[in-house]
Design a protein around this motif. Structure first.
Motif, PDB file in Angstrom:
ATOM      1  N   ASN A   1      46.872 -13.807  11.474  1.00 27.98           N
ATOM      2  CA  ASN A   1      46.494 -14.982  10.687  1.00 27.98           C
ATOM      3  C   ASN A   1      45.035 -15.310  10.971  1.00 27.98           C
ATOM      4  O   ASN A   1      44.737 -16.256  11.709  1.00 27.98           O
ATOM      5  CB  ASN A   1      47.392 -16.171  11.029  1.00 27.98           C
ATOM      6  N   PRO A   2      44.108 -14.534  10.394  1.00 25.45           N
ATOM      7  CA  PRO A   2      42.694 -14.770  10.691  1.00 25.45           C
ATOM      8  C   PRO A   2      42.213 -16.106  10.144  1.00 25.45           C
ATOM      9  O   PRO A   2      42.713 -16.605   9.126  1.00 25.45           O
ATOM     10  CB  PRO A   2      42.004 -13.597   9.973  1.00 25.45           C
ATOM     11  N   ALA A   3      41.241 -16.675  10.852  1.00 20.59           N
ATOM     12  CA  ALA A   3      40.654 -17.937  10.397  1.00 20.59           C
ATOM     13  C   ALA A   3      39.885 -17.697   9.103  1.00 20.59           C
ATOM     14  O   ALA A   3      39.237 -16.661   8.942  1.00 20.59           O
ATOM     15  CB  ALA A   3      39.730 -18.490  11.475  1.00 20.59           C
ATOM     16  N   PRO A   4      39.945 -18.619   8.168  1.00 23.67           N
ATOM     17  CA  PRO A   4      39.184 -18.441   6.917  1.00 23.67           C
ATOM     18  C   PRO A   4      37.687 -18.430   7.184  1.00 23.67           C
ATOM     19  O   PRO A   4      37.190 -19.096   8.095  1.00 23.67           O
ATOM     20  CB  PRO A   4      39.601 -19.665   6.086  1.00 23.67           C
ATOM     21  N   GLN A   5      36.975 -17.630   6.391  1.00 27.84           N
ATOM     22  CA  GLN A   5      35.526 -17.521   6.530  1.00 27.84           C
ATOM     23  C   GLN A   5      34.862 -17.891   5.208  1.00 27.84           C
ATOM     24  O   GLN A   5      35.475 -17.830   4.145  1.00 27.84           O
ATOM     25  CB  GLN A   5      35.127 -16.095   6.925  1.00 27.84           C
ATOM     26  N   GLU A   6      33.599 -18.272   5.315  1.00 26.42           N
ATOM     27  CA  GLU A   6      32.846 -18.553   4.101  1.00 26.42           C
ATOM     28  C   GLU A   6      32.709 -17.282   3.256  1.00 26.42           C
ATOM     29  O   GLU A   6      32.832 -16.170   3.750  1.00 26.42           O
ATOM     30  CB  GLU A   6      31.456 -19.083   4.439  1.00 26.42           C
ATOM     31  N   ASP A   7      32.467 -17.456   1.971  1.00 25.83           N
ATOM     32  CA  ASP A   7      32.193 -16.319   1.097  1.00 25.83           C
ATOM     33  C   ASP A   7      30.781 -15.842   1.381  1.00 25.83           C
ATOM     34  O   ASP A   7      29.826 -16.253   0.740  1.00 25.83           O
ATOM     35  CB  ASP A   7      32.353 -16.717  -0.368  1.00 25.83           C
ATOM     36  N   VAL A   8      30.673 -14.974   2.393  1.00 28.34           N
ATOM     37  CA  VAL A   8      29.354 -14.547   2.850  1.00 28.34           C
ATOM     38  C   VAL A   8      28.636 -13.751   1.768  1.00 28.34           C
ATOM     39  O   VAL A   8      27.391 -13.751   1.707  1.00 28.34           O
ATOM     40  CB  VAL A   8      29.480 -13.759   4.164  1.00 28.34           C
ATOM     41  N   HIS A   9      29.376 -13.106   0.900  1.00 28.02           N
ATOM     42  CA  HIS A   9      28.751 -12.274  -0.123  1.00 28.02           C
ATOM     43  C   HIS A   9      28.069 -13.140  -1.187  1.00 28.02           C
ATOM     44  O   HIS A   9      26.944 -12.835  -1.612  1.00 28.02           O
ATOM     45  CB  HIS A   9      29.787 -11.334  -0.727  1.00 28.02           C
TER      46      HIS A   9
ATOM     47  N   LYS B   1      22.851  -8.052  -0.232  1.00 24.90           N
ATOM     48  CA  LYS B   1      24.268  -7.676  -0.268  1.00 24.90           C
ATOM     49  C   LYS B   1      24.575  -6.817   0.950  1.00 24.90           C
ATOM     50  O   LYS B   1      23.680  -6.181   1.527  1.00 24.90           O
ATOM     51  CB  LYS B   1      24.607  -6.918  -1.559  1.00 24.90           C
ATOM     52  N   HIS B   2      25.836  -6.783   1.335  1.00 18.90           N
ATOM     53  CA  HIS B   2      26.267  -6.010   2.500  1.00 18.90           C
ATOM     54  C   HIS B   2      26.519  -4.564   2.095  1.00 18.90           C
ATOM     55  O   HIS B   2      27.192  -4.287   1.104  1.00 18.90           O
ATOM     56  CB  HIS B   2      27.540  -6.616   3.084  1.00 18.90           C
TER      57      HIS B   2
ATOM     58  N   GLY C   1      10.657  -0.707  13.242  1.00 23.69           N
ATOM     59  CA  GLY C   1      11.240  -1.997  12.893  1.00 23.69           C
ATOM     60  C   GLY C   1      12.621  -2.237  13.458  1.00 23.69           C
ATOM     61  O   GLY C   1      13.143  -3.359  13.355  1.00 23.69           O
ATOM     62  N   ASN C   2      13.229  -1.225  14.059  1.00 23.27           N
ATOM     63  CA  ASN C   2      14.574  -1.397  14.619  1.00 23.27           C
ATOM     64  C   ASN C   2      14.485  -2.012  16.015  1.00 23.27           C
ATOM     65  O   ASN C   2      14.276  -1.319  17.018  1.00 23.27           O
ATOM     66  CB  ASN C   2      15.311  -0.057  14.670  1.00 23.27           C
ATOM     67  N   LYS C   3      14.646  -3.337  16.062  1.00 19.87           N
ATOM     68  CA  LYS C   3      14.637  -4.077  17.324  1.00 19.87           C
ATOM     69  C   LYS C   3      15.841  -5.016  17.320  1.00 19.87           C
ATOM     70  O   LYS C   3      15.713  -6.222  17.112  1.00 19.87           O
ATOM     71  CB  LYS C   3      13.328  -4.850  17.482  1.00 19.87           C
ATOM     72  N   PRO C   4      17.042  -4.472  17.521  1.00 19.41           N
ATOM     73  CA  PRO C   4      18.259  -5.257  17.334  1.00 19.41           C
ATOM     74  C   PRO C   4      18.508  -6.272  18.443  1.00 19.41           C
ATOM     75  O   PRO C   4      18.001  -6.149  19.565  1.00 19.41           O
ATOM     76  CB  PRO C   4      19.359  -4.193  17.331  1.00 19.41           C
ATOM     77  N   TYR C   5      19.301  -7.270  18.113  1.00 19.97           N
ATOM     78  CA  TYR C   5      19.694  -8.326  19.050  1.00 19.97           C
ATOM     79  C   TYR C   5      20.990  -8.940  18.537  1.00 19.97           C
ATOM     80  O   TYR C   5      21.333  -8.802  17.345  1.00 19.97           O
ATOM     81  CB  TYR C   5      18.607  -9.393  19.164  1.00 19.97           C
ATOM     82  N   PRO C   6      21.748  -9.633  19.391  1.00 19.61           N
ATOM     83  CA  PRO C   6      23.019 -10.219  18.948  1.00 19.61           C
ATOM     84  C   PRO C   6      22.796 -11.283  17.878  1.00 19.61           C
ATOM     85  O   PRO C   6      21.848 -12.070  17.941  1.00 19.61           O
ATOM     86  CB  PRO C   6      23.584 -10.837  20.231  1.00 19.61           C
ATOM     87  N   LEU C   7      23.689 -11.295  16.906  1.00 18.52           N
ATOM     88  CA  LEU C   7      23.678 -12.303  15.854  1.00 18.52           C
ATOM     89  C   LEU C   7      24.674 -13.402  16.210  1.00 18.52           C
ATOM     90  O   LEU C   7      25.670 -13.164  16.889  1.00 18.52           O
ATOM     91  CB  LEU C   7      24.035 -11.673  14.510  1.00 18.52           C
ATOM     92  N   LYS C   8      24.402 -14.606  15.721  1.00 19.56           N
ATOM     93  CA  LYS C   8      25.193 -15.771  16.138  1.00 19.56           C
ATOM     94  C   LYS C   8      26.509 -15.898  15.394  1.00 19.56           C
ATOM     95  O   LYS C   8      27.408 -16.598  15.869  1.00 19.56           O
ATOM     96  CB  LYS C   8      24.360 -17.037  15.952  1.00 19.56           C
ATOM     97  N   GLY C   9      26.629 -15.261  14.215  1.00 24.27           N
ATOM     98  CA  GLY C   9      27.885 -15.406  13.496  1.00 24.27           C
ATOM     99  C   GLY C   9      27.869 -14.667  12.176  1.00 24.27           C
ATOM    100  O   GLY C   9      26.840 -14.139  11.738  1.00 24.27           O
ATOM    101  N   TRP C  10      29.045 -14.632  11.533  1.00 27.47           N
ATOM    102  CA  TRP C  10      29.225 -13.951  10.256  1.00 27.47           C
ATOM    103  C   TRP C  10      28.800 -14.900   9.130  1.00 27.47           C
ATOM    104  O   TRP C  10      29.612 -15.441   8.383  1.00 27.47           O
ATOM    105  CB  TRP C  10      30.674 -13.511  10.125  1.00 27.47           C
TER     106      TRP C  10
END
Length: 365
Positions: free
Chosen positions: A150-158, A169-170, A208-217
């Motif tokens: 039962n996943p928590a609902p998420q915003e329509d990120v698209h 777009k993803h 340009g590839n300098k990745p880091y953690p993102l805060k959320g979806w």
């Protein structure tokens, strides 16, 4: 078909009757030694392991790398857009791996090792059949555990990404669209040049590839990733990566993917097309995998697990929180995460000596 230009010690053959497939495999090492099963990602092939296979074989392992269902010289799959997707469900890739081992007379592996799309396949092999897969190494794609019932609902990120300035777009949802395979099969710059730009853009060679953690979806967080992950809304993948085509001097200096090796990928994808690989993305984005895999909700990988990625690989963080959940929740016997300097997404090709050393330390511990 033209023989593959393989390094010394790697041999090629096709194994029939593998869960409905005739599976092309590369092998190195003595078949009597402990087996390592290597699973590639997209848009790759068993050939992607060519730099590490001799190193692992020299350490005393029987190394087996198949072209997975949908790829390369493995046949028996159909990947028209309207063909059934059930053969590309995640658990059927686990069946493929089990059937391959059975066809080769291998009772169990010392480890299953997966990169990119091969990483979740390896993770599910480990979770479902720990009696056969005794260790697991995941590369570039962290495993966050089975989906919740039962996943928590998420915003329509698209919709939110499409409303950004500029709109985005993803890539995985683009890969699930009907035109995506044709866009890449018929890349306007040519298949070889498209793949060159794609591999370069996701490697440590692109500064340009300098990745880091993102805060959320969320759209604003995801949009911090490069165009190969969060694409311009109206671009095809060949159009998205074309501005990042390396210079002739950069191509000539590339030691991990010279043009002669890139030509192997171009020739194989020119023959098979891309839809076979894209079917798996459709199983994820359309929910078919989650519908099956929630059966394992709450289960963990109980066998020893290692994670390796490039320090310049955004794949580590593309699904916010997955890297942490892998280490804290999804894997009961986590043995370390290594972010390799000088490597982007193609870590086993860009830095094969370091990758092989890290794997051997884990395998022999």
């Amino acid at each position: 078909m033209t023989p593959l230009p393989l390094p010394p010690g790697i041999r090629s053959r096709v194994i029939p009757r593998v869960n409905g497939l005739s599976m092309h495999v590369l092998e190195a090492g003595d078949p009597g030694r402990p087996c390592l099963l290597l699973l590639h990602g997209f848009p790759e092939l068993a050939f992607s392991w060519r730099h590490v296979m001799p190193r692992l074989a020299a350490a005393g392992y029987h190394v087996v790398a198949p072209d997975q269902r949908g790829y390369g010289r493995t046949t028996g799959w159909a990947a028209e857009y309207d063909a059934p997707l059930a053969p590309f469900h995640m658990l059927n890739f686990v069946r493929d791996a089990l059937a391959l081992l059975e066809a080769m007379g291998i009772a169990r592996t010392h480890a299953v090792i997966g990169h990119d799309f091969g990483s979740p396949v390896a993770a599910w092999c480990a979770l479902v059949r720990p009696d056969i897969f005794r260790r697991v190494a995941l590369m570039s794609s962290p495993f966050a555990g089975p989906p919740a019932r039962n996943p928590a609902p998420q915003e329509d990120v698209h919709a939110a990404m499409a409303a950004l300035t500029p709109p985005r777009k993803h890539y995985q949802w683009y890969y699930a669209t009907r035109p995506a395979a044709s866009d890449m099969n018929h890349a306007p710059q040519g298949l070889h040049a498209f793949l060159r730009a794609y591999y370069h853009h996701k490697s440590a060679d692109w500064p340009g590839n300098k990745p880091y953690p993102l805060k959320g979806w969320t759209a604003t967080e995801l949009a911090q990733m490069p165009d190969y992950y969060i694409m311009p809304l109206h671009a095809t993948m060949p159009e998205a990566v074309d501005p990042f085509m390396p210079s002739p001097a950069e191509i000539a200096a590339n030691g991990w993917l010279p043009d002669s090796d890139l030509a192997v990928y171009a020739a194989e994808y020119a023959r098979t097309g891309f839809q076979g690989g894209l079917q798996s993305y459709r199983c994820n984005t359309g929910g078919a995998n989650a519908a099956e895999l929630t059966l394992f909700s709450g289960r963990r990988i109980e066998i020893p697990c290692l994670f390796i990625s490039g320090a310049s690989d955004w794949g580590t963080y593309q699904f916010p929180g997955a890297f942490t959940r892998m280490q804290e929740t999804a894997c009961a016997a986590f043995r370390g995460a290594h972010l390799v300097p000088g490597a982007g997404h193609w870590v086993q090709q860009e830095q094969p000596a370091i990758t092989a050393s890290l794997l051997l330390d884990f395998l022999q511990s």
